[in-house]
Scaffold this active site. Structure first.
Site: not given
Ligand code: C5P
Length: 338
Positions: A10, A136
């Protein structure tokens, strides 16, 4: 039985970062768009137990830190299924690249697992599990042009943008998404959770309201775009008004989409800013960082223009690939291999 599926990438057509919430995640508003670049995932389920991941790329983890591992664990539990699951990841997408590779791999694994087991989870359960594994992931259960809100995991199908030629640059550097969020907080002082009263914050942190403003502006741009799309008008209200032949994707771009991560990632990795400039010099109508990077993309007027730009960028030393955006229909048609 081994089931093989494509795991598409994406790009983000605009990404606004809002307030940091108590759960440690930031509010987000973004438009995801699936593209034709992909990894290939092979899943087989048999007797025994455990989850085995195989990948020729040593940077891909084989343990429970792998998103494919985590989604299989959850799916097996939810399906009440037993057995040994083997996952082979043929890696072509960059790692930590902002193209959602690891997230897409996990969703592709889930879809392949369902076929391998001849069992299906409900769509709502799949979305729940996907959102648990990462912000994601859920977009890949929809495909095409997708609105992402919440922490990015709440997804809504948007009217599909027509297929558009693009060039993706995949610089060698890997950008850590949590670190990029932390830099964003430092940059704009949004580090205090939005629920915290302003008076208890240690620094002048303005940006909870600022963040909402930016999210609202982008939201209004999207709403205007959607209302035109649904009213049958031809995007003639585009700033700079290019008339009725306006491509709705470019209209959306001109409605003011931007990726907030650029303001923290470009200063740290100046070569990425250079990459964006190189894409624009090569004729891109719009260029941007995807997610927190390091991948950059440019949107081009035609496949031919994208192919030429890609060749030119490769000559300049960039890892460039010409590709095309995938509508929802094409995404689902092409996800299974023959
Ligand atoms: O959800 P994902 O595993 O992709 O997120 C990884 C890290 O990115 C989270 O632990 C957080 O620190 C950060 N994050 C965030 N806000 C979001 C998505 C991710 O702060 N909307």
């Amino acid at each position: 039985m081994t089931v093989t599926v494509r795991s598409f990438a994406k790009i983000n057509l605009g990404l606004r970062i809002g307030a940091l919430r108590d759960n440690g995640f930031h509010e987000l508003l973004t438009v995801y768009q699936t593209i034709a670049l992909h990894d290939v995932i092979r899943v087989s389920a048999g007797r025994g137990q455990g989850i085995e991941i195989r990948c020729a790329d040593p940077r891909v983890p084989r343990d429970e830190s792998n998103t494919c591992f985590r989604i299989v664990e959850r799916a097996m539990r939810s399906l009440g299924a037993k057995g040994r699951v083997e996952i082979e990841i043929e890696k072509r997408l960059p790692i930590q690249g902002g193209l959602g590779g690891a997230s897409s791999n996990a969703v592709a694994t889930l879809l392949a697992l369902e076929r391998a087991l001849k069992k299906a989870l409900s769509p709502a359960e799949k979305l729940r599990i996907a959102g648990e594994v990462g912000s994601d992931l859920p977009l890949f259960l929809i495909g095409g042009t997708v609105l992402g809100v919440g922490r990015g995991e709440q997804v809504y199908p948007l009217p599909d943008l027509p297929p558009m030629a693009c060039v993706v640059l995949t610089p060698e550097v890997g950008v850590s998404t949590p670190r990029a969020f932390a830099s964003w907080d430092r940059l704009c002082g949004a580090g205090a959770p939005a629920s915290e009263p302003v008076s208890t914050r240690t620094q002048p942190k303005l940006t909870a309201p600022g963040a909402s403003d930016r999210i609202n502006m982008f939201g209004r741009g999207l709403t205007a775009w959607l209302s035109e799309a649904f009213s049958g008008q031809s995007y003639s209200g585009a700033p700079g008004g290019r008339g009725r032949a306006e491509n709705p994707l470019l209209w959306l771009v001109r409605a003011g989409i931007e990726n907030d991560f650029e303001s923290v990632v470009f200063p740290e990795y100046p070569e990425l800013r250079e990459g964006k400039r190189a894409l624009l010099r090569a004729g891109a109508k719009y260029a941007s960082l995807s997610g927190s990077g390091s991948a950059l993309y440019g949107l081009f007027a035609s496949k031919d223009a994208a192919a030429k730009a890609s060749a030119r960028l490769r000559k300049q030393g960039w890892a460039a690939q010409a590709t095309v955006t995938l509508t929802r229909r094409r995404y689902w048609r092409r996800i299974t291999t023959a």
